[in-house]
Write a protein that holds these residues in place. Structure first.
Motif, short mmCIF file in Angstrom:
data_model
loop_
_atom_site.label_atom_id
_atom_site.label_comp_id
_atom_site.label_asym_id
_atom_site.label_seq_id
_atom_site.Cartn_x
_atom_site.Cartn_y
_atom_site.Cartn_z
N HIS A 175 -25.08 -1.41 83.99
CA HIS A 175 -24.44 -0.38 84.83
C HIS A 175 -23.30 -0.94 85.68
N LYS A 176 -22.58 0.02 86.25
CA LYS A 176 -21.51 -0.30 87.20
C LYS A 176 -22.10 -0.50 88.59
N THR B 172 -17.08 -3.23 90.29
CA THR B 172 -15.88 -2.57 90.79
C THR B 172 -15.67 -3.06 92.22
N ASP C 23 -18.65 5.09 96.59
CA ASP C 23 -18.66 4.99 95.13
C ASP C 23 -20.09 5.04 94.60
N THR C 24 -21.02 4.58 95.42
CA THR C 24 -22.43 4.57 95.02
C THR C 24 -23.07 5.94 95.27
N THR D 16 -21.62 8.78 95.26
CA THR D 16 -21.09 9.75 94.29
C THR D 16 -21.60 9.47 92.87
N ASN E 160 -20.77 6.97 90.85
CA ASN E 160 -19.88 6.21 89.98
C ASN E 160 -20.43 4.80 89.76
N SER E 161 -20.87 4.17 90.86
CA SER E 161 -21.63 2.92 90.78
C SER E 161 -23.09 3.27 91.04
#
Ligand code: GLN
Length: 269
Positions: free
Chosen positions: A153-154, A179, A190-191, A193, A195-196
């Motif tokens: 995962h990201k 990222t 970012d987490t 939402t 995305n990560s």
């Protein structure tokens, strides 16, 4: 390379810190007008430019009233008052602060900065003032519960930090796609939402954020390889008088109990 224009605080902004910062004015370079145990210091600049992070609560952040506050902010104000030097605090971001000191745009930095052997090649550090280590955190209630669950995962990391160094060191083992962000807040965003799936941060910062309701849970830590205390830093060989003053001031704050008062103010609220 960032310029020093981002956010600027003369002395220190906000609440008690402002009072301390203002009280420190007038004492630079000599003991005239400086209160308390100020030495004559041999200060070479008035003011010293000191860089810090933007959002790294409880060490530096902007409170609900718009004041720039935190453990680092208050410590610096109290140390400057005790030692009789003036400073201009610049809230640049962590990686930008590292660059500012290295390029000579700033004389020093206080930014929850971990004292590491690698950094000692470039910086001179003060005595340590706060113990820390690194962690990984995911959104509370999510299926990400440990490092294994992050496989493939990201994840979000903050440029130039120890927690990013940890993520980089386990990246291959856990097939992480990193990222990079300049601010902790953007990394958290970012987490949340999605995305990560997780982010890497210093433990005291994430633990504090969780008590403030940021909606994260800590899923892993590395105390063994990434424990390092925070220190104030200057460029190697530069402004030794500022480093000496920081150490002397820190000692006097510890002796007087003011150090504990400052830490408690931000961690026991
Ligand atoms: N303590 C960490 C480091 O020095 C992170 C500091 C920060 O993000 N302000 O790398």
């Amino acid at each position: 390379m960032s310029s020093l224009s981002r956010r600027q605080f003369i002395g220190a902004a906000g609440g008690a810190a402002a009072a301390l910062g203002l009280a420190a004015c007038g004492g630079s370079g000599s003991s005239t007008g400086a209160a308390g145990s100020a030495s004559d210091g041999g200060f070479t600049k008035d003011p010293y430019t000191i860089a810090t992070d933007t959002v790294f609560a409880p060490f530096e952040y902007t409170d609900d009233d718009g004041n720039f506050v935190g453990i680092d902010v208050d410590l610096l104000a109290a140390i400057a008052k005790d030692q009789g030097f003036n400073y201009d605090l610049q809230s640049l971001g962590f990686d930008a602060a590292l660059s500012a000191v290295q390029s000579g745009q700033a004389d020093g930095m206080i930014a929850g900065m971990s004292i590491t052997d690698e950094r000692k090649e470039i910086f001179d550090f003060s005595d340590p003032y706060y113990d820390s280590y690194v962690c990984a955190a995911a959104v509370d209630g999510s299926e990400y519960t440990d490092l294994d669950s992050l496989k493939g995962h990201k994840v979000a990391v903050k440029t130039g930090t120890q927690s990013a160094a940890w993520a980089e060191s386990i990246k291959d083992e856990y097939q992480l796609e990193l990222t990079y962000f300049d601010e902790s807040s953007l990394m958290y965003q970012d987490t949340t939402t999605g995305n990560s799936v997780a982010c890497f941060e210093d433990y005291p910062i994430m633990a504090y954020g969780i008590t403030q309701g940021n909606g994260f849970k800590i899923i892993a830590t590395d105390e063994e390889n990434f424990s390092s205390p925070y220190g104030f830093a200057v460029l190697k060989g530069k402004v030794p008088e500022l480093l000496a003053a920081f150490n002397a001031g820190l000692k006097s704050l510890k002796d007087s109990g003011e150090y504990d008062t400052i830490v408690k103010k931000y961690t026991e609220a």
